[in-house]
Design a protein around this motif. Structure first.
Motif, PDB file in Angstrom:
ATOM      1  N   GLU A   1      -9.509   3.248  -5.651  1.00 53.58           N
ATOM      2  CA  GLU A   1      -8.583   4.306  -6.156  1.00 53.58           C
ATOM      3  C   GLU A   1      -7.663   4.735  -5.458  1.00 53.58           C
ATOM      4  OE1 GLU A   1     -11.961   7.176  -5.730  1.00 53.58           O
ATOM      5  OE2 GLU A   1     -13.098   6.391  -7.278  1.00 53.58           O
ATOM      6  N   LYS A   2      -7.681   4.325  -4.027  1.00 53.98           N
ATOM      7  CA  LYS A   2      -6.384   4.551  -2.922  1.00 53.98           C
ATOM      8  C   LYS A   2      -6.598   3.663  -1.986  1.00 53.98           C
ATOM      9  CE  LYS A   2      -2.845   7.153  -1.372  1.00 53.98           C
ATOM     10  NZ  LYS A   2      -1.743   7.028  -2.045  1.00 53.98           N
TER      11      LYS A   2
ATOM     12  N   ALA B   1       0.712  -1.211  -0.082  1.00 55.84           N
ATOM     13  CA  ALA B   1       0.007   0.018  -0.030  1.00 55.84           C
ATOM     14  C   ALA B   1       0.819   1.315   0.065  1.00 55.84           C
ATOM     15  CB  ALA B   1      -1.073  -0.023   1.141  1.00 55.84           C
ATOM     16  N   ASP B   2       1.918   1.235   0.788  1.00 52.73           N
ATOM     17  CA  ASP B   2       3.038   2.360   0.900  1.00 52.73           C
ATOM     18  C   ASP B   2       3.403   2.805  -0.469  1.00 52.73           C
ATOM     19  OD1 ASP B   2       2.417   2.635   3.465  1.00 52.73           O
ATOM     20  OD2 ASP B   2       4.263   1.883   4.214  1.00 52.73           O
TER      21      ASP B   2
ATOM     22  N   CYS C   1     -10.435  -8.836  -4.461  1.00 52.66           N
ATOM     23  CA  CYS C   1      -9.698  -7.551  -4.712  1.00 52.66           C
ATOM     24  C   CYS C   1      -8.326  -7.811  -4.803  1.00 52.66           C
ATOM     25  CB  CYS C   1     -10.137  -6.380  -3.941  1.00 52.66           C
ATOM     26  SG  CYS C   1     -11.771  -6.295  -3.648  1.00 52.66           S
ATOM     27  N   GLY C   2      -7.298  -7.054  -5.024  1.00 53.69           N
ATOM     28  CA  GLY C   2      -5.840  -6.912  -4.940  1.00 53.69           C
ATOM     29  C   GLY C   2      -5.193  -7.361  -6.117  1.00 53.69           C
TER      30      GLY C   2
ATOM     31  N   PHE D   1      -1.880  -1.106  -4.776  1.00 59.31           N
ATOM     32  CA  PHE D   1      -3.308  -1.253  -4.822  1.00 59.31           C
ATOM     33  C   PHE D   1      -4.231  -0.022  -5.585  1.00 59.31           C
ATOM     34  CE2 PHE D   1      -2.236  -3.794  -1.062  1.00 59.31           C
ATOM     35  CZ  PHE D   1      -2.209  -5.013  -1.475  1.00 59.31           C
ATOM     36  N   ASP D   2      -3.460   1.014  -5.863  1.00 56.76           N
ATOM     37  CA  ASP D   2      -4.232   2.169  -6.308  1.00 56.76           C
ATOM     38  C   ASP D   2      -4.599   2.004  -7.759  1.00 56.76           C
ATOM     39  OD1 ASP D   2      -3.428   2.967  -3.771  1.00 56.76           O
ATOM     40  OD2 ASP D   2      -2.143   4.827  -4.607  1.00 56.76           O
TER      41      ASP D   2
END
Length: 263
Positions: free
Chosen positions: A256-257, A128-129, A151-152, A133-134
Motif C-alpha cells: 500500500e505504501k 520509493a520517494d 515484489c516490486g 512501489f505504492d
C-alpha cells in the motif's frame, strides 16, 4: 538433508534458470521486433521493459514465450534501444537505510547498507520517494525448491521495471559458491531479482522466508527484522493459489505504501 531432497532442489533451481533464460530471449526478440516496426513508420520507440528472476509462474503465457524463444536464435538488443538513466546519486554512501512496506498482510521492513550496495539503495530510495512501489502486488510466491516472495513489479506480472538496470553489487556477501554452484540465502535476506544476465536488476526484489540455495548472482541488499520475516513466512505457509509450488500467493500481498528513510 537427504540426497533425494538435494536432487529435488537442484532440479527446481535448474528449471528456474532455464525458464528465466528462455523468457529473456523471448522478451529480447519482442523488443527488437518493436524497434523495427517503429522505425518503419518513423516513430521513436522507447523500450524500457525489464524482466526478472525469480521467474514468473508456469502457464500459457510462459509456454508461448518459451515457444517463441525456441523458434530461432535471438540477437542481442540493438545498441540504439533507449534506456532511462540510473537515478542521480543522492544517498549517503556511509549510512544505513530502512525500507518500510505497509502491506495488506502486515508491515514489512528491512535494513539496507548503502556502503555495500549504494546503487541499489539509491535506486530504491528514488523510486520509493516518487511512490513507484505504492499500490503494487507481490506477484510471485515460491514454496518448492526455493522459498521467496517476489515484489516490486508495477505491472504485477513479472515483466515490469523502471526502464533502467542496476549494476550487481555485494555478490560475494554470502560466501563462495559450493560444488553445485549455489550459496545459501538465509531467511530474512532481501535480494534483487534479475533476468539471469549480469547487471540486469531493475525494481523487482525477493524476500527469502526460508533457507534457499541459489547462485550468487542476485544482489543481497537488505535484511528483514524478525517481525517482518514472520509476516512473510505466514504468506509462505498459506501457499500458492491453486496449490502449485510457484505462482501468485494465496494470501494476496499488496504494497500500500513504501518509504525509505536514513536509519
Amino acid at each position: 538433508m537427504s540426497s533425494s531432497e538435494q536432487r529435488r532442489r537442484q532440479l527446481a533451481r535448474e528449471k528456474f534458470e532455464r525458464q528465466q533464460k528462455r523468457r529473456e530471449e523471448a522478451r529480447r526478440r519482442t523488443r527488437r521486433i518493436t524497434a523495427i516496426v517503429a522505425a518503419s513508420v518513423a516513430v521513436v520507440a522507447v523500450v524500457g521493459v525489464s524482466a526478472f528472476v525469480v521467474a514468473g509462474k508456469d502457464g500459457d503465457k510462459d509456454k508461448k514465450s518459451d515457444a517463441a524463444a525456441s523458434q530461432s536464435p535471438t540477437p542481442e538488443p540493438s545498441e540504439s534501444e533507449s534506456k532511462a538513466p540510473l537515478p542521480a546519486m543522492k544517498i549517503d554512501k556511509k549510512a544505513k537505510y530502512t525500507m518500510s512496506l505497509t502491506t495488506s498482510q502486515g508491515d514489512i521492513g528491512f535494513s539496507m547498507d548503502a556502503a555495500k550496495t549504494p546503487q541499489t539503495v539509491n535506486s530504491f530510495k528514488a523510486l520509493a520517494d516518487k511512490g513507484y512501489f505504492d499500490d503494487t502486488k507481490c506477484h510471485r510466491l515460491t514454496t518448492q525448491g526455493i522459498f521467496v516472495l517476489q515484489c516490486g513489479d508495477p505491472k504485477g506480472d513479472g515483466t515490469g521495471g523502471p526502464g533502467y538496470n542496476i549494476p550487481d553489487e555485494n555478490l560475494d556477501a554470502l560466501g563462495k559458491a559450493g560444488a553445485d554452484g549455489t550459496v545459501v540465502y538465509p531467511p530474512g535476506t532481501v535480494a534483487m531479482a534479475n533476468t539471469g544476465q549480469p547487471n540486469s536488476g531493475g525494481s523487482q526484489f525477493f524476500l527469502v522466508y526460508k533457507e534457499t540455495k541459489l547462485p550468487p548472482t542476485y544482489t543481497p541488499f537488505g535484511t528483514m527484522d524478525d517481525a517482518s520475516l514472520k509476516a512473510v513466512q505466514k504468506v509462505g505457509e498459506a501457499g500458492v493459489e491453486g496449490g502449485a509450488g510457484d505462482g501468485a500467493p494465496k494470501k494476496a500481498v499488496t504494497v500500500e505504501k513504501a518509504t525509505v528513510e536514513k536509519s
